[in-house]
Design an enzyme around this catalytic site. Structure first.
Site, mmCIF file in Angstrom:
data_model
loop_
_atom_site.group_PDB
_atom_site.id
_atom_site.type_symbol
_atom_site.label_atom_id
_atom_site.label_comp_id
_atom_site.label_asym_id
_atom_site.label_seq_id
_atom_site.Cartn_x
_atom_site.Cartn_y
_atom_site.Cartn_z
ATOM 1 N NE ARG A 81 -3.143 -7.585 -3.939
ATOM 2 C CZ ARG A 81 -1.985 -7.511 -3.249
ATOM 3 N NH1 ARG A 81 -1.273 -8.598 -2.982
ATOM 4 N NH2 ARG A 81 -1.557 -6.353 -2.791
ATOM 5 C CD GLU A 107 -6.071 -6.210 -6.196
ATOM 6 O OE1 GLU A 107 -5.083 -5.679 -6.745
ATOM 7 O OE2 GLU A 107 -6.309 -6.117 -4.980
ATOM 8 C CB SER A 146 -6.336 -1.906 -6.144
ATOM 9 O OG SER A 146 -5.594 -1.099 -5.264
#
Ligand SMILES: Cc1cc2nc3c(=O)[nH]c(=O)nc-3n(C[C@H](O)[C@H](O)[C@H](O)COP(=O)(O)OP(=O)(O)OC[C@H]3O[C@@H](n4cnc5c(N)ncnc54)[C@H](O)[C@@H]3O)c2cc1C
Length: 307
Positions: free
Chosen positions: A170, A291, A221
């Protein structure tokens, strides 16, 4: 000519546009200007105009990984939707512009009997946002199939190989260079039976439908998985499943999702995030890093772990 008139020459412009209209959280204050830029040449002129006049700007993809503050954004939000959504396949290579939907690209790849993008068939972002985030699922991510990325930086169009872009979980180099605009990318895909690709995508769709709160606005998320753990388990262990602040609630379905129950403010979501981060650190010694990316955030967040 005032700014509004200058912008109108470069694309389709809205003034005082609620950014809540452009995020999957349905949260975000008004932007002074929101422009869907009409071409690459116009994008170059736009950035030059804004930089010369010291006007803030940012590129928004599909708004599916951002928490935008409720206050006004005094600047120009740039969308690549419309003029940057072309793609084509040639000898197993997908070339696609940044405004393409990742979901659409994964289905197009399936239709060409090309494998590699199945994991992206449920990720509701644009390709630009996907590369910026190195979006992924089921232990795959975009960087695995990426060949190179073409960007606009300092007024020039340049193509950078994957190796130069510092991709990890990520993460990409773009997160440290907010003034680089992703224009397009190329991906190497593998031939495979369409029925096999479809079966995998169908099973993953079923899994998402049964494990994610798909009917409520969210940004997917909230936290990155800490090393060797699932963020949702940490949130669960702290007892946050179902807990709410205002109209922002930790989903009962998936505790790494915070959903907007109707009229949540960005501050509701933020307060819930920070409470969880604080507890995770103080009670479990775990740093939960977001995130989801905060945008137009001026107030002190007084914590914590923002990538
Ligand atoms: C229901 C749901 C499920 C999700 N599931 C997943 C999942 O399984 N895996 C996963 O990784 N993510 C998931 N997400 C999160 C999100 O979809 C991804 O992170 C996606 O990659 C974000 O793309 P976007 O276009 O929406 O980016 P945005 O949210 O619009 O932007 C994110 C960042 O990218 C930057 N950016 C966007 N376009 C460009 C560009 N052209 N050039 C430079 N910078 C750019 C923005 O400035 C911003 O900083 C999910 C989200 C939702 C709502």
């Amino acid at each position: 000519m005032n700014l509004s008139e200058q912008l109108a020459r470069l694309g389709s412009v809205k003034e005082h546009e609620p950014l809540a209209f452009h995020t999957t959280y349905k949260i975000g204050g008004k932007a002074d200007f929101f422009i869907e830029v009409a071409s690459l040449e116009n994008l170059k002129k736009l950035i030059q105009l804004l930089n010369e006049n010291d006007i803030d700007w940012l590129v928004l993809g599909n708004g599916s990984n951002v928490l935008i503050d409720d206050c006004a954004y005094h600047g120009v939000v740039i969308s690549l939707k419309g003029a940057f959504d072309a793609f084509h396949f040639e000898e197993g290579i997908l070339s696609a512009q940044a405004g393409c939907s990742m979901i659409k690209l994964s289905f197009e790849a399936m239709n060409h009997s090309l494998s590699g993008l199945e994991f992206a068939s449920g990720i509701p972002g644009s390709l630009g946002g996907g590369i910026y985030m190195n979006a992924g699922a089921y232990r795959s991510d975009l960087s695995e199939i990426l060949i190179d990325v073409t960007i606009l930086r300092n007024g020039k169009v340049e193509t950078l190989p994957k190796a130069d872009l510092n991709f990890t979980y990520r993460h990409s180099l773009f997160q440290k260079h907010k003034d680089w605009i992703i224009l397009s990318a190329r991906f190497g895909l593998q031939p495979k039976e369409k029925t096999e690709i479809k079966a995998l995508m169908d099973s993953r769709k079923q899994r998402r439908l049964s494990t994610q709160p798909v009917s409520r606005p969210s940004a997917g998320s909230v936290f990155r998985n800490p090393h060797g753990m699932n963020a949702w388990q940490v949130v669960d262990n702290l007892g946050y499943r179902g807990k709410a602040i205002g109209q922002a609630r930790v989903s009962e379905v998936h505790s790494n999702f915070i959903v907007n129950e109707g009229n949540a403010s960005a501050r509701d979501v933020d307060r819930l995030i920070r409470m969880i981060q604080k507890d995770a650190w103080e009670k479990l010694g775990i740093r939960l890093i977001t995130e989801v990316e905060r945008i137009n955030w001026h107030a002190e967040t007084d914590t914590l772990f923002i990538a």
